[in-house]
Design a protein around this motif. Structure first.
Motif, short mmCIF file in Angstrom:
data_model
loop_
_atom_site.label_atom_id
_atom_site.label_comp_id
_atom_site.label_asym_id
_atom_site.label_seq_id
_atom_site.Cartn_x
_atom_site.Cartn_y
_atom_site.Cartn_z
N ALA B 304 16.63 46.00 13.20
CA ALA B 304 16.77 44.55 13.00
C ALA B 304 16.74 44.23 11.51
CB ALA B 304 15.66 43.81 13.74
N ILE B 307 20.00 44.85 9.85
CA ILE B 307 20.97 43.76 10.05
C ILE B 307 20.77 42.69 8.98
CG2 ILE B 307 21.60 41.87 11.59
CD1 ILE B 307 20.94 43.69 13.91
N LEU B 308 19.49 42.37 8.74
CA LEU B 308 19.19 41.34 7.73
C LEU B 308 19.63 41.79 6.35
CD1 LEU B 308 15.67 40.07 8.82
CD2 LEU B 308 17.92 39.24 9.46
N ARG B 311 23.36 41.64 5.92
CA ARG B 311 23.82 40.27 5.76
C ARG B 311 23.49 39.76 4.37
NH1 ARG B 311 21.80 35.08 7.61
NH2 ARG B 311 23.57 33.66 7.56
#
Lengths: 198, 341
Positions: B304, B307-308, B311
């Motif tokens: 997770a 993903i951050l 981005r």
């Protein structure tokens, strides 16, 4: 089969009970084992949250659960229950706490009365498993963060935004594809028209 | 470097008489930091001494372990001092203080009158303001990280950072690197930046707050022409500039900020993008430093978090300070235009 069903005589505990009791080795033998457990149960009723070795915590937890469930079933006017409480609670004022505080607290409880967590072990020491044993509904702050699903928490805000971004990118891609295929079809149609006109 | 304030002023006056700020510009980044830190501590000491006769205020505390009333010193005691009366847990986990149920107050800002007090941690049920303060602090710390990360021969001039926007996915700081006109950071350099950031957070410095007058602020940021341009605008409303200090790094911010740099847990400096100025602006380019962080104690699966971080590598779409009319999302725009066509 005239034998009475055991489950009707003794209330069922809501925790997992191991098939064999642990021996909790010590010089005084089985009696010493019970002494150890009595100390732990007394401590648990007194402090409501304790940290100790896993084995002893798991063993004492079963006795504590049994003690509280007996107290709830029979109340404080039942002599054998009083004797059990007297045996397990080394500090006698805790007998009052058991019947006056814990019984009302757990009367309508349909889960176990205690909670056990695995605790972190100290680094570079004997590798003994540790546990935290606590009574439910104690006044201390919760050990685990129950609000992890709150969508205003910063990690959830970030993940939400990332999800939204990803979806938008996918939609744009899909729209792009549809647009392309439409264009191709239009081109084909116009070509056909040209052919037919010829 | 530790010269008293008056001597600095004299020095500055003499130079401004002769040839403007040219010789001040020769201050290395390190010296400028030391100087600013020195001025900050002097001013803080002066303000404390100015309090004079100590008056008492009543602070009614609400929360764990129980509601109670504390008698504290007016204009001296901070919410952090109140937390010290309770436990280490209160000191470490409280990020902001809530005064009178409505005003968000820094943990290190002296209380001015009798009030009610609540501590705000990162996992309360309504953490929006705490999150904003966290994100703002992350930007501020990114500035500190950028100033210490480069070698002495690279001049680093911090420009500014916009207000916190968590949904954009990254916190930013716009920095001017005049000696590096065409810098494309390698992955190794990005790792170094992240490492410097982690080093700063591990120092676990308290984030101090101070309000100073316009003149002193100009004096402190004399080596940074961007900040000196911004200060008159900031001070227009009440003639005061709010400064924050972590370690030796001092910067301008509206606040509020969280209690200490140790409350920043997992952190990753994700990207450095170049921002080009509009033709009429006198500043040709800036570098936008971006990163993503989580508070201490937040456990997030590494997938997770990846993903951050992925981005956060995209250019943040916040308004560019040197070219406000161009949308910085140019790279995204043509695709969506196609999609709509």
């Amino acid at each position: 089969m005239n034998q009475a069903q055991v489950t009707k005589l003794v209330s069922k505990l809501r925790i997992k009970v191991a098939p064999e009791p642990r021996r909790l080795r010590n010089p005084k033998g089985p009696e010493g084992r019970l002494d150890k457990l009595r100390k732990t149960v007394t401590g648990l009723i007194k402090f409501e949250r304790i940290e100790l070795n896993f084995n002893r915590a798991d063993e004492a937890r079963q006795y504590a659960e049994r003690l509280i469930s007996e107290a709830i079933v029979h109340g404080d006017c039942h002599k054998p229950t009083m004797e059990i409480a007297d045996y397990w609670l080394l500090e006698k004022e805790l007998i009052h706490k058991l019947f006056k505080v814990l019984v009302p607290r757990y009367e309508n409880c349909n889960t176990a009365f205690t909670k056990m967590y695995r605790a972190p072990r100290p680094l570079y020491s004997r590798n003994i498993e540790k546990a935290v044993l606590e009574l439910r509904g104690n006044p201390y702050p919760s050990l685990i963060n129950k609000q992890y699903s709150n969508r205003h928490l910063i990690q959830n805000v970030l993940l939400d935004a990332a999800k939204y971004d990803y979806r938008q990118a996918k939609y744009a891609e899909m729209a792009d594809k549809i647009g392309k295929t439409e264009n191709q079809e239009l081109n084909k149609l116009s070509k056909k028209d040209e052919i037919t006109t010829e | 470097m530790k010269l008293p304030l008056t001597q600095f002023l004299q020095l500055n006056l003499r130079q401004s008489n002769i040839k403007g700020f040219t010789s001040i510009r020769c201050l290395s980044t390190q010296e400028a930091i030391e100087r600013r830190h020195h001025l900050f501590t002097l001013e803080k000491k002066r303000q404390l001494e100015n309090v004079g006769r100590i008056e008492k205020i009543e602070v009614r505390y609400k929360g764990i372990p129980k509601d109670c009333t504390l008698v504290m010193n007016k204009d001296i005691s901070t919410p952090y001092d109140c937390a010290r009366h309770f436990s280490e847990w209160h000191m470490e986990s409280s990020a902001l203080a809530l005064i009178d149920g409505s005003m968000y107050w820094d943990m290190h800002r002296p209380l001015t009158e009798s009030c009610t007090l609540e501590f705000q941690t990162f996992n309360i049920s309504e953490p929006q303001q705490v999150n904003k303060a966290f994100w703002r602090t992350c930007s501020f710390m990114l500035g500190a990280c950028a100033t210490v990360a480069f070698k002495d021969k690279v001049t680093v001039k911090l420009h500014s950072f916009p207000g916190p926007d968590i949904r954009s996915g990254s916190f930013i700081y716009d920095v001017d690197l005049p000696t590096l006109p065409d810098w494309k950071p390698t992955p190794q350099e990005m790792h170094t930046l992240s490492a410097e950031y982690v080093k700063l957070t591990r120092q676990n410095d308290l984030i101090e707050r101070l309000e100073v007058g316009q003149e002193l602020a100009l004096e402190m940021f004399v080596d940074n022409e961007h900040k000196t341009k911004q200060i008159p605008d900031i001070a227009r409303t009440n003639g005061k500039v709010t400064l924050y200090k972590v370690g030796k790094h001092v910067d301008i911010s509206k606040g509020p900020m969280i209690s200490s740099s140790g409350q920043i847990g997992k952190v990753f400096v994700s990207a450095v993008h170049k921002l080009l100025g509009s033709p009429e602006s006198d500043l040709k380019q800036l570098y936008r430093f971006q990163g993503v962080a989580l508070p201490t104690g937040v456990i997030l699966n590494h997938f997770a978090f990846s993903i951050l971080t992925e981005r956060a590598k995209k250019l943040n779409s916040a308004r560019s300070p040197i070219n406000p009319f161009v949308d910085t999302r140019e790279s995204v725009e043509p695709q969506s235009m196609q999609a709509h066509a």
